[in-house]
Design a protein around this motif. Structure first.
Motif, PDB file in Angstrom:
ATOM      1  N   MET A  69     -84.993  14.363 -28.323  1.00  0.00           N
ATOM      2  CA  MET A  69     -83.991  13.306 -28.464  1.00  0.00           C
ATOM      3  C   MET A  69     -82.992  13.680 -29.553  1.00  0.00           C
ATOM      4  O   MET A  69     -81.795  13.488 -29.403  1.00  0.00           O
ATOM      5  CB  MET A  69     -84.662  11.977 -28.826  1.00  0.00           C
ATOM      6  CG  MET A  69     -85.344  11.311 -27.645  1.00  0.00           C
ATOM      7  SD  MET A  69     -86.117   9.780 -28.157  1.00  0.00           S
ATOM      8  CE  MET A  69     -86.515   9.066 -26.561  1.00  0.00           C
ATOM      9  N   SER A 118     -86.393  12.546 -22.288  1.00  0.00           N
ATOM     10  CA  SER A 118     -86.002  12.304 -23.680  1.00  0.00           C
ATOM     11  C   SER A 118     -84.514  12.525 -23.874  1.00  0.00           C
ATOM     12  O   SER A 118     -83.826  11.708 -24.485  1.00  0.00           O
ATOM     13  CB  SER A 118     -86.752  13.233 -24.632  1.00  0.00           C
ATOM     14  OG  SER A 118     -88.108  13.255 -24.331  1.00  0.00           O
ATOM     15  N   VAL A 127     -81.250   9.424 -24.698  1.00  0.00           N
ATOM     16  CA  VAL A 127     -80.323   9.280 -25.821  1.00  0.00           C
ATOM     17  C   VAL A 127     -78.901   9.741 -25.500  1.00  0.00           C
ATOM     18  O   VAL A 127     -78.016   9.657 -26.343  1.00  0.00           O
ATOM     19  CB  VAL A 127     -80.838  10.020 -27.082  1.00  0.00           C
ATOM     20  CG1 VAL A 127     -82.054   9.298 -27.653  1.00  0.00           C
ATOM     21  CG2 VAL A 127     -81.171  11.461 -26.772  1.00  0.00           C
TER      22      VAL A 127
END
Lengths: 212, 100
Positions: free
Chosen positions: A23, B22, B26
């Motif tokens: 992320m 993931s 974002v």
């Protein structure tokens, strides 16, 4: 049975770790080098010293005595000093970040880097144009505060796509810029603190936090 | 069997797929090439995992052109977002249980 459970547990934590790092890696520019901040600060201190030798801002410039023409010859010199400092600082930043990215096996110019640069550039370019217009309109005493404020806004805006320390640095630059608007005679002093001292402190902190 | 274990999706039992989800969580969208760079996997490997996630309707494909080059990018779907966050919660629960 117990052993199976233990290894599985390790995998779950590993999964979470990978998710977090992915992320971060995919949305933030993590190669930004702290050392380049320190170098930018050092350049700024040198530039401040040269500027001080050329000429020192005072209240007089805005309110009386010196004519626009007298001031502008020196201001052009000052602009050149500021511009070469900027180019040198940005160049060093690119070089050191590139080196760091390569050492970590990352690509420097990825989507996150692009996004950071674009978001950083919008307030910065606005500020640059604003400062030029102010200069031609003769509001010379407000040049230093304006550069600090817009630079701070640029950092805050760009910080969403890199280390969050940058956001703090940006807020401090804005605060300094506003103070410096009020204490107009001390533009160079605030400029030295904002671009010199703060860069060295934050660059150093980031270097020890992330690169060691 | 604890109930949260049902939320562990089979579709995510793989590093590459976890990585894809993931990155898409974002980012608004991520291109095929950027995903490949991020995850460090081969074209074929990535493509097959993306297909699997697409089949589950966890991700969406968008094909466009940048100049003349075709550009494929991926976005997470609402279903995918929910499934992934349930999966994360279940992982966290499991870790908590084990450290007890």
């Amino acid at each position: 049975m117990d052993k199976d459970k233990a290894t599985a547990g390790k995998n779950y934590s590993q999964d979470i770790f990978e998710i977090r790092s992915m992320m971060e890696k995919s949305s933030r520019f993590m190669a930004l080098s702290g050392l380049s901040g320190v170098m930018a600060g050092v350049y700024a201190l040198i530039a401040a010293y040269i500027s001080y030798q050329i000429f020192y801002f005072s209240d007089e410039i805005i309110y009386e005595s010196l004519t626009y023409r007298e001031v502008s010859a020196n201001v052009i010199k000052l602009f050149l000093v500021a511009l070469s400092t900027l180019i040198l600082a940005v160049g060093t930043g690119f070089l050191l970040s590139y080196r760091r990215a390569r050492r970590n096996g990352q690509k420097m110019w990825d989507a996150a880097a692009r996004r950071m640069l674009i978001n950083f550039s919008i307030p910065l370019a606005t500020g640059g144009i604003f400062v030029l217009i102010m200069f031609f309109k003769g509001a010379i005493g407000l040049l230093a505060p304006a550069t600090l404020i817009f630079y701070g806004l640029a950092l805050v805006n760009g910080s969403k796509y890199t280390y969050s320390d940058i956001r703090q640095l940006g807020l401090l630059e804005i605060l300094l810029g506003l103070l410096s608007c009020y204490f107009i005679g001390y533009g160079l002093l605030f400029w030295t603190i904002g671009f010199g001292v703060l860069h060295i402190i934050y660059g150093g902190v980031m270097y020890f936090k992330y690169e060691r | 069997m604890k109930s949260y274990l049902n939320n562990l999706h089979k579709a995510f039992e793989n590093r590459t797929r976890l990585g894809v989800m993931s990155a898409l969580t974002v980012n608004e969208s991520v291109s095929f090439n950027d995903l490949r760079e991020l995850l460090g996997v081969t074209d074929g490997n990535l493509a097959s995992h993306l297909k699997a996630l697409e089949k589950e309707q966890f991700i969406e494909v968008r094909k466009s052109f940048i100049g003349r080059k075709p550009n494929t990018s991926y976005m997470i779907t609402k279903v995918g977002k929910t499934a992934f966050s349930e999966h994360l919660d279940a992982l966290e629960q499991l870790i908590k249980e084990q450290s007890k």
